[in-house]
Design a protein around this motif. Structure first.
Motif, mmCIF file in Angstrom:
data_model
loop_
_atom_site.group_PDB
_atom_site.id
_atom_site.type_symbol
_atom_site.label_atom_id
_atom_site.label_comp_id
_atom_site.label_asym_id
_atom_site.label_seq_id
_atom_site.Cartn_x
_atom_site.Cartn_y
_atom_site.Cartn_z
ATOM 1 N N GLU A 1 20.965 -21.359 29.865
ATOM 2 C CA GLU A 1 21.515 -20.253 29.065
ATOM 3 C C GLU A 1 21.700 -20.661 27.612
ATOM 4 N N TRP B 1 15.064 -22.413 35.418
ATOM 5 C CA TRP B 1 16.336 -21.699 35.294
ATOM 6 C C TRP B 1 16.758 -21.122 36.648
ATOM 7 N N ARG B 2 15.816 -20.498 37.308
ATOM 8 C CA ARG B 2 16.083 -19.903 38.623
ATOM 9 C C ARG B 2 14.767 -19.858 39.375
ATOM 10 N N GLU C 1 15.738 -11.482 39.426
ATOM 11 C CA GLU C 1 16.710 -10.986 38.468
ATOM 12 C C GLU C 1 17.819 -12.020 38.276
ATOM 13 N N LEU C 2 18.076 -12.370 37.020
ATOM 14 C CA LEU C 2 19.167 -13.314 36.714
ATOM 15 C C LEU C 2 20.356 -12.516 36.185
ATOM 16 N N PRO C 3 21.548 -13.107 36.211
ATOM 17 C CA PRO C 3 22.684 -12.447 35.576
ATOM 18 C C PRO C 3 22.347 -12.206 34.103
ATOM 19 N N PRO C 4 22.716 -11.045 33.546
ATOM 20 C CA PRO C 4 22.372 -10.762 32.149
ATOM 21 C C PRO C 4 22.882 -11.858 31.214
ATOM 22 N N LEU C 5 22.093 -12.108 30.163
ATOM 23 C CA LEU C 5 22.487 -13.094 29.151
ATOM 24 C C LEU C 5 23.020 -12.312 27.951
ATOM 25 N N ASP C 6 24.331 -12.366 27.719
ATOM 26 C CA ASP C 6 24.970 -11.626 26.626
ATOM 27 C C ASP C 6 24.590 -10.147 26.680
ATOM 28 N N PRO D 1 19.320 -7.932 30.228
ATOM 29 C CA PRO D 1 18.777 -8.206 31.566
ATOM 30 C C PRO D 1 17.655 -9.254 31.486
ATOM 31 N N ARG E 1 14.418 -11.179 33.713
ATOM 32 C CA ARG E 1 13.564 -11.240 34.901
ATOM 33 C C ARG E 1 12.577 -12.394 34.751
#
Lengths: 304, 304
Positions: free
Chosen positions: B45, B76-77, B97-102, B105, B107
């Motif tokens: 992140e 990252w994932r 799908e990753l948790p939103p960064l700031d 969204p 992908r």
């Protein structure tokens, strides 16, 4: 000690020497890691004197016979290659004579060059082991000398008919030290017979390009946990040795057992592979062949 | 700038990113050598924010689409592989799908796995380039993506039927960096077309073991001054690429030109080899395919 000669095998990364009596029996032995690559400013004389100095003073005038990379361009003195088909008698006749070291005559055994494929193939040191094997039984024999550069040689009549080199050991070492296969490999793991056999099986019917593809399985099987990190080296070893064996046996396995001439560890791998491919083979400790060969070369050249 | 999305290709040794508008046109671009291997404590992140931070603040809520090794275990994932035969539509559906960064969204495009040979073969990033190519013409196509791990993939219908990886580039890099071939090689030498062609010719009719033997000619031709040090890299490259091409074309060359998707330098080598083997081919700059593919993936997943 009645030292009658000093024999040496001086390679690129280490060297060994033996003080022998007239019958070739070992009176003393020495070994260190001062290979040719570590000799600065071509100070080979000084380096060799440091290595076996007291033998020289104990037995004035005794001959020194050397085999191996010491006769290459980067060695003490270049001993030009003898072309195959080569008679074993050519080895003694074409030894290179160096200026005596403190009164001790020095000879270096020449290597062999084989141009059967159109491009030159070479050996240095192995020709002396092949001569040692031939002295035991004087029969035709297909031989493999596993190592960094594995050599397959055919003894025929009273010499070496031809040979081929396989870079199996070097490719294995390279892929095991850096890169995407090495990343997944547990390097200190013991030999895994199942993984080695799986690698051997995966080498079946592969073209040159097929090998470049199959190598990737050593990585992906690791990625997918279908091969534990501890087993990857054995699998890769099986894949590469298998490719070599299949090519070497592509004309059919000989009736006479193949002579496998190397270290105990490498001989075991090659014997396992050859057995799985239905070829008869006999393991021979490479170290036992060098001294009888150097003794005979000393006699033929009237140095002993 | 009307940034509509952020596209990124985050690999193991470097990364690139583009700020694009709704039509996919590039508004800004960024590139550095902070590959995944350089990210400590999995601080992806922070690392990504440092890389494209001002785009994030300029265009709140815009989506981030990423392809490549960022979706591997070490990334990252992990984005699980889609199995071939795979439809291109599966790529959008199976993006991770990753948790939103700031508030943005994120992908990651999944890679592909092909088990046609019995052992898994994988790609990450190339599937996105293949999708980009397919979007141009929507025709069946045999494609090669040269590189460290060269990928041969078959586009069929609306997806990837299967593919094979060749470790050609990695084996070349390994043998060129250490060992007995590298010792004789002038590494900064320009491409030598004659030596490359000689290597290609030497790859003919070689088995897997034959390749291990032929590789040694890259050393011995150098030793015998039959190939200057400046030409050894090109010869070795021809030998390895030749082996790959012959295997890939062993079923016959397709009627449609083969799509060669890579850097200008690698494309030129593959085109030269394919031409010599009588196969039609077309060079495509791999960089031009990624953004249209990510744009379409963004649309299909209703992020853009």
């Amino acid at each position: 000690m009645n030292i009658a000669a000093i024999f040496a095998d001086w390679g690129t990364t280490n060297r060994r020497a033996w003080a022998v009596d007239r019958a070739g029996s070992v009176l003393d032995r020495r070994q260190d890691d001062h290979g040719l690559l570590g000799v600065k400013d071509r100070a080979f004389e000084t380096s060799f004197r440091d290595f076996v100095g007291n033998w020289l003073t104990q037995a004035p005038g005794t001959p020194i016979l050397m085999a191996g990379m010491v006769g290459s361009k980067l060695g003490w003195r270049e001993a030009p290659y003898v072309a195959t088909p080569a008679r074993f008698a050519d080895l003694a006749q074409q030894m290179v004579e160096l200026p005596p070291l403190d009164g001790h005559p020095i000879r270096i055994v020449p290597g062999l060059v084989c141009r059967a494929s159109g491009t030159p193939d070479v050996m240095r040191g192995e020709e002396t082991q092949l001569f040692g094997l031939w002295l035991q039984a004087r029969t035709d024999r297909l031989c493999v000398l596993p190592g960094t550069h594995s050599k397959w040689a055919e003894i025929k009549g009273d010499g070496v008919a031809g040979f081929r080199t396989y870079m199996t050991g070097e490719v294995f070492a390279n892929l095991s030290s850096t890169g995407t296969i090495a990343q997944l490999m547990r390097k200190d793991a013991p030999h895994d017979a199942g993984a080695f056999q799986r690698g051997l099986a995966a080498s079946e019917s592969q073209s040159a390009g097929g090998l470049l593809n199959r190598l990737f399985s050593a990585r992906t099987l690791g990625l997918f946990a279908e091969l534990p990190g501890e087993a990857i080296a054995s699998y890769l070893s099986g894949l590469l040795i298998g490719a070599e064996l299949r090519e070497a046996l592509s004309g059919g396995a000989p009736a006479q057992p193949i002579a496998v001439i190397g270290s105990a560890r490498m001989n075991a791998l090659y014997l396992e592979g050859l057995a799985l491919m239905g070829a008869k083979a006999e393991a021979i400790d490479g170290d036992t062949l060098l001294r009888p060969a150097l003794l005979e070369l000393g006699r033929q050249s009237r140095l002993m």
